[in-house]
Design a protein around this motif. Sequence first.
Motif, PDB file in Angstrom:
ATOM      1  N   VAL A  81       0.811  -1.223   0.000  1.00  0.00           N
ATOM      2  CA  VAL A  81       0.000   0.000   0.000  1.00  0.00           C
ATOM      3  C   VAL A  81       0.842   1.270   0.000  1.00  0.00           C
ATOM      4  CG1 VAL A  81      -2.033  -1.068   1.063  1.00  0.00           C
ATOM      5  CG2 VAL A  81      -0.277  -0.049   2.524  1.00  0.00           C
ATOM      6  N   GLY A  82       2.128   1.153   0.364  1.00  0.00           N
ATOM      7  CA  GLY A  82       2.994   2.327   0.420  1.00  0.00           C
ATOM      8  C   GLY A  82       4.394   1.979  -0.036  1.00  0.00           C
ATOM      9  N   GLU A  98       5.353  -0.768   2.438  1.00  0.00           N
ATOM     10  CA  GLU A  98       4.368  -0.983   3.490  1.00  0.00           C
ATOM     11  C   GLU A  98       3.271  -1.881   2.941  1.00  0.00           C
ATOM     12  OE1 GLU A  98       1.052   1.518   5.985  1.00  0.00           O
ATOM     13  OE2 GLU A  98       2.971   2.496   5.569  1.00  0.00           O
ATOM     14  N   HIS A 104      -8.406  -0.418   3.866  1.00  0.00           N
ATOM     15  CA  HIS A 104      -8.155   0.296   5.118  1.00  0.00           C
ATOM     16  C   HIS A 104      -9.111  -0.148   6.218  1.00  0.00           C
ATOM     17  CE1 HIS A 104      -5.258   2.759   3.090  1.00  0.00           C
ATOM     18  NE2 HIS A 104      -6.139   3.061   2.177  1.00  0.00           N
ATOM     19  N   GLU A 110      -0.368  -3.166   9.608  1.00  0.00           N
ATOM     20  CA  GLU A 110       0.625  -2.688   8.656  1.00  0.00           C
ATOM     21  C   GLU A 110       1.972  -3.310   8.978  1.00  0.00           C
ATOM     22  OE1 GLU A 110       2.028   1.579  10.306  1.00  0.00           O
ATOM     23  OE2 GLU A 110       0.113   1.548   9.269  1.00  0.00           O
ATOM     24  N   HIS A 112       6.135  -3.445   7.353  1.00  0.00           N
ATOM     25  CA  HIS A 112       7.101  -2.816   6.472  1.00  0.00           C
ATOM     26  C   HIS A 112       8.165  -3.844   6.119  1.00  0.00           C
ATOM     27  CE1 HIS A 112       5.205   0.664   8.355  1.00  0.00           C
ATOM     28  NE2 HIS A 112       5.517   1.298   7.250  1.00  0.00           N
ATOM     29  N   MET A 162       6.700   8.057   2.941  1.00  0.00           N
ATOM     30  CA  MET A 162       6.025   6.963   2.247  1.00  0.00           C
ATOM     31  C   MET A 162       5.008   7.564   1.277  1.00  0.00           C
ATOM     32  SD  MET A 162       5.973   3.494   2.386  1.00  0.00           S
ATOM     33  CE  MET A 162       6.883   3.203   3.860  1.00  0.00           C
ATOM     34  N   SER A 163       4.991   7.049   0.065  1.00  0.00           N
ATOM     35  CA  SER A 163       3.973   7.448  -0.920  1.00  0.00           C
ATOM     36  C   SER A 163       2.952   6.329  -0.973  1.00  0.00           C
ATOM     37  CB  SER A 163       4.606   7.644  -2.296  1.00  0.00           C
ATOM     38  OG  SER A 163       5.521   8.713  -2.260  1.00  0.00           O
ATOM     39  N   TYR A 164       1.673   6.695  -0.953  1.00  0.00           N
ATOM     40  CA  TYR A 164       0.610   5.708  -0.891  1.00  0.00           C
ATOM     41  C   TYR A 164      -0.156   5.615  -2.201  1.00  0.00           C
ATOM     42  CZ  TYR A 164       1.639   5.430   4.019  1.00  0.00           C
ATOM     43  OH  TYR A 164       2.296   5.241   5.217  1.00  0.00           O
TER      44      TYR A 164
END
Length: 166
Positions: A81-82, A98, A104, A110, A112, A162-164
Motif C-alpha cells: 500500500v505504500g 508498506e 483500510h 501494517e 514494512h 512513504m507514498s501511498y
Amino acid sequence: MAGPHHAVAALVLMIASSGASHALAENAHPAVAKTCGGSTMVLRCSGEGSDCSRTELVLRSGASPPVVVPTPRGLEKYDPVGLSCTHAANAKPFFVVEYGDVSHACASCEWHHVYTPDGQRLTESDPAFVSDPSLPGAQSLHPNTADFMRVSKNLGLSKAPMSYAH
C-alpha cells in the motif's frame, strides 16, 4: 443537411466522451513509482476494473522486463500500500514497502519490508501477527514488525516519506 452534420458531431462527442471516461477510470487509482539505486518499484492496481481491490508491486531494473514482486509469506491476505526509497548509514539505497489492507478496514494492520534495488527482500513477517502478553486484551495481538525493526537498525536506515497508492 443540418441533420447529418448533427449526427456526425454527436457521434464524435460520444466517442470522445467514452474515451475520456475510460481514461478517467484508469486514472482513478494512479500508480506510485519510486526510483532507488537505478531500479524503479511501481505500486499499482493489480485487478481489472476501476475498484482497485488489490494492488501489486512491480520491479523495473535496467533492460530486464518488469517483474511482479511476490507478497511476503504470511501476508497473502494483504497488499502493498505504500512505497519509499531510503538510504542506509553507508549511503546504500533500499526500498521500503508498506503492506496492509487496501480497503483500510484494518487500521492497525501494517507491515514494512526492506528490499534491495534488485528486488531482494531482506525482512520477514511470518507469522503476520504476534502476541504480547504484557498488553491488555485485543491490544496483545499486533503486526509482526520485529524483523523490520532489526534490519532497519542494523542498516541504519533513514526515515523517508512513504507514498501511498490511494
